[in-house]
Design a protein around this motif. Structure first.
Motif, PDB file in Angstrom:
ATOM      1  N   ASP A 185      -8.053  -1.802  -2.499  1.00 32.78           N
ATOM      2  CA  ASP A 185      -6.612  -2.070  -2.630  1.00 32.78           C
ATOM      3  C   ASP A 185      -5.807  -0.875  -2.161  1.00 32.78           C
ATOM      4  O   ASP A 185      -4.803  -1.003  -1.474  1.00 32.78           O
ATOM      5  CB  ASP A 185      -6.269  -2.336  -4.109  1.00 32.78           C
ATOM      6  N   HIS A 204     -12.970  -2.569  -5.858  1.00 32.80           N
ATOM      7  CA  HIS A 204     -11.777  -3.391  -5.609  1.00 32.80           C
ATOM      8  C   HIS A 204     -10.532  -2.521  -5.589  1.00 32.80           C
ATOM      9  O   HIS A 204      -9.695  -2.635  -4.688  1.00 32.80           O
ATOM     10  CB  HIS A 204     -11.631  -4.465  -6.690  1.00 32.80           C
ATOM     11  N   ARG A 210       0.828  -1.190   0.000  1.00 33.18           N
ATOM     12  CA  ARG A 210       0.000   0.000   0.000  1.00 33.18           C
ATOM     13  C   ARG A 210       0.877   1.260   0.000  1.00 33.18           C
ATOM     14  O   ARG A 210       0.717   2.141  -0.806  1.00 33.18           O
ATOM     15  CB  ARG A 210      -0.902  -0.008   1.226  1.00 33.18           C
TER      16      ARG A 210
END
Lengths: 247, 178
Positions: free
Chosen positions: B53, B49, B5
């Motif tokens: 993420d 999604h 991330r």
């Protein structure tokens, strides 16, 4: 006005009728005065096919099909009143009653409720399944209306009418399975909704006492689902002052 | 997970000099996907999604952002997001411990592992501890039944675990517990 659509021959419980090509089994039955019980279906709205009350047997292989979402085909033999279907309808209703908190004695719609009527019609006098007794909070934040999810059967009439007729799409269903629940906007109190126009169509079409006018007491809430049909006729034919002819 | 991330976010700020109007440059990555998807409404699930993420979870702000971008009613976006189990609405903990509770792992005592971690760190299965250090999850089956019971800790799949080894593992990363 003469209907010029091509026709097909079908039969309901052994009696022959004429159906129009492209018509659903339920529409055809209603037009010919044949009763097929239903809950989530409402004329003027899109077909949902979720309640499974209107299932009928279609002769080839006696398959169960939702009458609202099945089109008539030539020489279709449709059975409505068979022991199997009666038992099936009863089970579906019992599951609906077991899933929420349907206590008619204290309900605003007592005596004027489609779910209750359906139970009486089907001879459902007791529930064989365990009551889930879910804990659900009543949303009384709206100044005009009250939403009680305990009485909701997730027929989505309100969702569809708000989206298709009013064009606001305030309602939708969140989560899934036993956790599924109606929400307004981002699962915020209905009263805080920015898109709700207060039009009351969702309340008009609710088959149970889940959506009701503020301040109604037991048995005082009468819904008006036929309003949607009247509105559809008014808009499509330009006939606003002929509610009798519309229905 | 958290490493990926940060790397992604760092990459975004490097390549995009301008600040995102929202004040959070991570939205640039969502925008990038939206642009590639031509803001088509049927791209809702894919967009969610991507957003998950990027952010690690879906907050109300993110859902509203997606709803606006795709011109969809907020209730529909909320309904779709909550329908799928893969979307989460709470920020994940610093470390994640997933215990497989599929049939084989269950037979080999996966429930005891879940119970032990849950008791030691006072975190119910499927939730994150109050200090945000640990997320305890359960999975149905990870498809490695030969390794039962399977524990996935911070993305590493570990087979043949028991209560003690799992607690040791978690304590090593999170701390003493309790």
């Amino acid at each position: 006005m003469r209907d010029t659509r091509p026709t097909v021959n079908i039969s309901f419980d052994g009696v022959d009728y004429e159906g129009y090509v492209g018509e659903s089994v339920l529409e055809c039955a209603r037009r010919n005065g044949v009763t097929i019980p239903s809950l989530c279906f409402l004329e003027g709205l899109s077909v949902w096919g979720g309640c499974r009350i209107c299932v009928v047997e279609v002769a080839e292989g006696h398959r169960l099909r939702p009458a609202c979402a099945t089109q008539v085909t030539p020489d279709m033999e449709i059975k409505i009143e068979t022991p199997r279907l009666r038992a099936y309808r009863k089970s579906v209703l019992e599951l609906l009653f077991a899933e929420g908190n349907h206590v008619c004695a204290v309900c605003v719609s007592n005596g004027k409720c489609e779910l209750q009527d359906m139970a009486v019609f089907s001879g459902m006098d007791h529930v064989r399944y365990d009551y889930q007794a879910p804990r659900r909070e009543v949303d009384a934040s709206h100044p005009k209306y009250v939403f009680d999810p305990n009485r909701c059967i997730l027929c989505t009439r309100c969702v569809r009418v708000c989206d298709e007729i009013e064009g606001a799409h305030v309602w939708d269903i969140s989560y899934r399975g036993e956790h599924a629940e109606l929400i307004t906007e981002m699962n915020r109190p209905w009263g805080d909704s920015l898109s709700c126009t207060w039009c009351g169509k969702c309340v008009a079409v609710c088959p149970t006492g889940s959506l009701a006018y503020e301040g109604r007491s037991i048995g005082e809430m009468e819904h008006d689902p036929v309003m949607i049909k009247r509105l559809a006729v008014a808009r499509s034919r330009g006939e606003w002052l002929d509610p009798e002819g519309a229905i | 997970m958290s490493d990926t991330r940060t790397r992604r976010v760092a990459g975004a700020t490097d390549s995009q000099q301008g600040d995102h109007p929202s004040g959070d440059n991570r939205f640039d990555l969502v925008d990038k996907h939206l642009k590639r998807a031509r803001y088509e409404q049927d791209q809702l699930i894919e967009t969610l999604h991507v957003a998950q993420d990027v952010f690690g979870y879906l907050s109300e702000d993110i859902l509203i952002y997606v709803a606006r971008a795709l011109r969809l009613p907020p209730s529909m976006v909320y309904g779709v997001a909550t329908f799928y189990h893969l979307f989460t609405f709470d920020p994940p903990g610093d470390h994640s411990c997933t215990v497989c509770t599929g049939t084989a792992c269950f037979v080999k005592g996966a429930d005891d592992i879940v119970q032990a971690v849950s008791d030691t760190y006072s975190v119910p299965a499927g939730e994150t501890s109050e200090d945000g250090s640990l997320t305890l999850k359960t999975a149905r089956c990870l498809g490695s039944c030969g390794l039962a019971p399977v524990v996935v800790f911070d993305g590493n799949v570990l087979g043949h675990q028991d209560t003690e080894s799992t607690l040791e593992l978690v304590a090593g990363a999170v701390g003493g517990g309790g």
